[in-house]
Design a protein around this motif. Structure first.
Motif, PDB file in Angstrom:
ATOM      1  N   UNK A   1      31.361  61.360  51.496  1.00 21.40           N
ATOM      2  CA  UNK A   1      31.763  60.334  50.561  1.00 21.40           C
ATOM      3  C   UNK A   1      33.136  59.806  50.953  1.00 21.40           C
ATOM      4  N   UNK A   2      33.298  58.512  50.918  1.00 21.16           N
ATOM      5  CA  UNK A   2      34.552  57.876  51.308  1.00 21.16           C
ATOM      6  C   UNK A   2      35.274  57.306  50.104  1.00 21.16           C
ATOM      7  N   UNK A   3      36.583  57.205  50.216  1.00 22.88           N
ATOM      8  CA  UNK A   3      37.389  56.518  49.217  1.00 22.88           C
ATOM      9  C   UNK A   3      37.777  55.172  49.821  1.00 22.88           C
ATOM     10  N   UNK A   4      37.474  54.101  49.092  1.00 25.87           N
ATOM     11  CA  UNK A   4      37.661  52.744  49.571  1.00 25.87           C
ATOM     12  C   UNK A   4      38.572  51.988  48.599  1.00 25.87           C
ATOM     13  N   UNK A   5      39.589  51.302  49.131  1.00 22.59           N
ATOM     14  CA  UNK A   5      40.457  50.454  48.311  1.00 22.59           C
ATOM     15  C   UNK A   5      39.760  49.143  48.008  1.00 22.59           C
ATOM     16  N   UNK A   6      39.714  48.761  46.741  1.00 18.87           N
ATOM     17  CA  UNK A   6      38.992  47.561  46.309  1.00 18.87           C
ATOM     18  C   UNK A   6      39.887  46.639  45.489  1.00 18.87           C
ATOM     19  N   UNK A   7      39.654  45.327  45.643  1.00 18.02           N
ATOM     20  CA  UNK A   7      40.438  44.298  44.956  1.00 18.02           C
ATOM     21  C   UNK A   7      39.516  43.187  44.488  1.00 18.02           C
ATOM     22  N   UNK A   8      39.821  42.624  43.330  1.00 17.74           N
ATOM     23  CA  UNK A   8      39.107  41.447  42.855  1.00 17.74           C
ATOM     24  C   UNK A   8      40.114  40.471  42.270  1.00 17.74           C
ATOM     25  N   UNK A   9      40.098  39.258  42.803  1.00 22.22           N
ATOM     26  CA  UNK A   9      40.908  38.171  42.246  1.00 22.22           C
ATOM     27  C   UNK A   9      40.267  37.702  40.951  1.00 22.22           C
ATOM     28  N   UNK A  10      41.077  37.552  39.911  1.00 22.70           N
ATOM     29  CA  UNK A  10      40.580  37.069  38.619  1.00 22.70           C
ATOM     30  C   UNK A  10      41.554  36.048  38.046  1.00 22.70           C
ATOM     31  N   UNK A  13      42.238  34.126  32.310  1.00 19.75           N
ATOM     32  CA  UNK A  13      41.218  34.314  31.264  1.00 19.75           C
ATOM     33  C   UNK A  13      40.305  35.490  31.600  1.00 19.75           C
ATOM     34  N   UNK A  14      39.923  35.619  32.866  1.00 17.25           N
ATOM     35  CA  UNK A  14      39.078  36.751  33.279  1.00 17.25           C
ATOM     36  C   UNK A  14      39.829  38.074  33.135  1.00 17.25           C
ATOM     37  N   UNK A  16      42.202  38.725  30.907  1.00 19.92           N
ATOM     38  CA  UNK A  16      42.221  39.027  29.472  1.00 19.92           C
ATOM     39  C   UNK A  16      40.877  39.609  29.022  1.00 19.92           C
ATOM     40  N   UNK A  17      39.806  39.026  29.501  1.00 25.22           N
ATOM     41  CA  UNK A  17      38.477  39.531  29.129  1.00 25.22           C
ATOM     42  C   UNK A  17      38.259  40.937  29.688  1.00 25.22           C
ATOM     43  N   UNK A  18      38.696  41.181  30.931  1.00 25.48           N
ATOM     44  CA  UNK A  18      38.551  42.516  31.540  1.00 25.48           C
ATOM     45  C   UNK A  18      39.306  43.569  30.739  1.00 25.48           C
ATOM     46  N   UNK A  19      40.502  43.232  30.289  1.00 27.57           N
ATOM     47  CA  UNK A  19      41.305  44.170  29.499  1.00 27.57           C
ATOM     48  C   UNK A  19      40.610  44.474  28.172  1.00 27.57           C
ATOM     49  N   UNK A  20      40.032  43.443  27.549  1.00 30.94           N
ATOM     50  CA  UNK A  20      39.352  43.610  26.263  1.00 30.94           C
ATOM     51  C   UNK A  20      37.983  44.274  26.402  1.00 30.94           C
ATOM     52  N   UNK A  21      37.339  44.058  27.554  1.00 34.10           N
ATOM     53  CA  UNK A  21      35.967  44.529  27.731  1.00 34.10           C
ATOM     54  C   UNK A  21      35.771  45.064  29.155  1.00 34.10           C
ATOM     55  N   UNK A  22      36.247  46.296  29.428  1.00 33.57           N
ATOM     56  CA  UNK A  22      36.128  46.860  30.777  1.00 33.57           C
ATOM     57  C   UNK A  22      34.691  46.944  31.300  1.00 33.57           C
ATOM     58  N   UNK A 159      46.256  33.621  40.497  1.00 38.24           N
ATOM     59  CA  UNK A 159      45.300  34.635  40.042  1.00 38.24           C
ATOM     60  C   UNK A 159      45.990  35.968  39.800  1.00 38.24           C
ATOM     61  N   UNK A 160      45.348  36.758  38.957  1.00 40.87           N
ATOM     62  CA  UNK A 160      45.702  38.164  38.761  1.00 40.87           C
ATOM     63  C   UNK A 160      44.800  38.964  39.709  1.00 40.87           C
ATOM     64  N   UNK A 161      44.936  40.281  39.669  1.00 41.55           N
ATOM     65  CA  UNK A 161      44.171  41.119  40.592  1.00 41.55           C
ATOM     66  C   UNK A 161      43.742  42.398  39.883  1.00 41.55           C
ATOM     67  N   UNK A 162      42.456  42.733  40.010  1.00 44.97           N
ATOM     68  CA  UNK A 162      41.963  44.053  39.612  1.00 44.97           C
ATOM     69  C   UNK A 162      42.006  44.927  40.855  1.00 44.97           C
ATOM     70  N   UNK A 163      42.422  46.181  40.691  1.00 47.14           N
ATOM     71  CA  UNK A 163      42.603  47.086  41.822  1.00 47.14           C
ATOM     72  C   UNK A 163      42.016  48.444  41.452  1.00 47.14           C
ATOM     73  N   UNK A 164      41.222  49.039  42.375  1.00 50.41           N
ATOM     74  CA  UNK A 164      40.664  50.356  42.110  1.00 50.41           C
ATOM     75  C   UNK A 164      40.252  51.028  43.424  1.00 50.41           C
TER      76      UNK A 164
END
Length: 166
Positions: A1-10, A13-14, A16-22, A159-164
């Motif tokens: 199993x690998x650990x991969x760095x991931x990013x999503x531009x949002x 408004x997206x 805010x929605x992500x924070x309210x509804x993960x 844009x903002x960024x989601x990171x995981x």
């Protein structure tokens, strides 16, 4: 199993929605990943970007350079859901994305690896632990360059960024 760095531009408004509804955010991430898997857009044109397994060497190098934004792990958590992978997902607000993009423009990969001894990476247990191989430090260059382009495009779009880690 690998650990991969991931990013999503949002958009703001997206975010805010992500924070309210993960749960919505996770579905949205999978939707974008699926859509871009087919077309494989360039980093500057993509909404999703992965640093593959280089996330930890980038973390090490950027910390060593006192990079002003935690681009590897993100800064603010927004969900506790383990479906995201390793630890909670985090985000960067647009102003932090702009600051990171500016810092990327003035920080070359050559500067990051200057005077780095691969033995230091091994002793620090930097994932994936293959730093004794010839040219190992060069391995992260293409992902650093792609991440730089990705953040630059996100900053231009405000844009903002989601990171995981997945």
């Amino acid at each position: 199993m690998s650990m991969i760095g991931e990013y999503l531009r949002v958009t703001a408004a997206e975010l805010d929605r992500a924070i309210q509804d993960p749960d919505w955010a996770l579905d949205f991430v999978e939707e974008v990943q699926d859509a871009e898997e087919e077309s494989e857009p360039a980093p500057a044109d993509a909404r999703h970007f992965s640093t593959y397994k280089t996330w930890d060497v980038l973390r090490f190098l950027l910390a060593r350079a006192e990079f002003p934004v935690n681009v590897v792990h993100g800064e603010e958590p927004f969900a506790e859901d383990e479906d995201w992978g390793y630890g909670p997902p985090r985000y960067l607000r647009p102003e932090r994305v702009r600051l990171a993009a500016q810092a990327f423009r003035t920080t070359t990969y050559d500067e990051l690896i200057d005077d780095v001894d691969p033995a230091d990476l091994t002793s620090a247990e930097v994932y994936p632990l293959r730093w004794d191989e010839p040219g190992a430090l060069e391995w992260g260059r293409q992902w650093y360059d792609g991440l730089t382009q990705f953040f630059d495009a996100a900053a231009v779009a405000d844009d903002a960024m989601l990171v995981w880690l997945d």
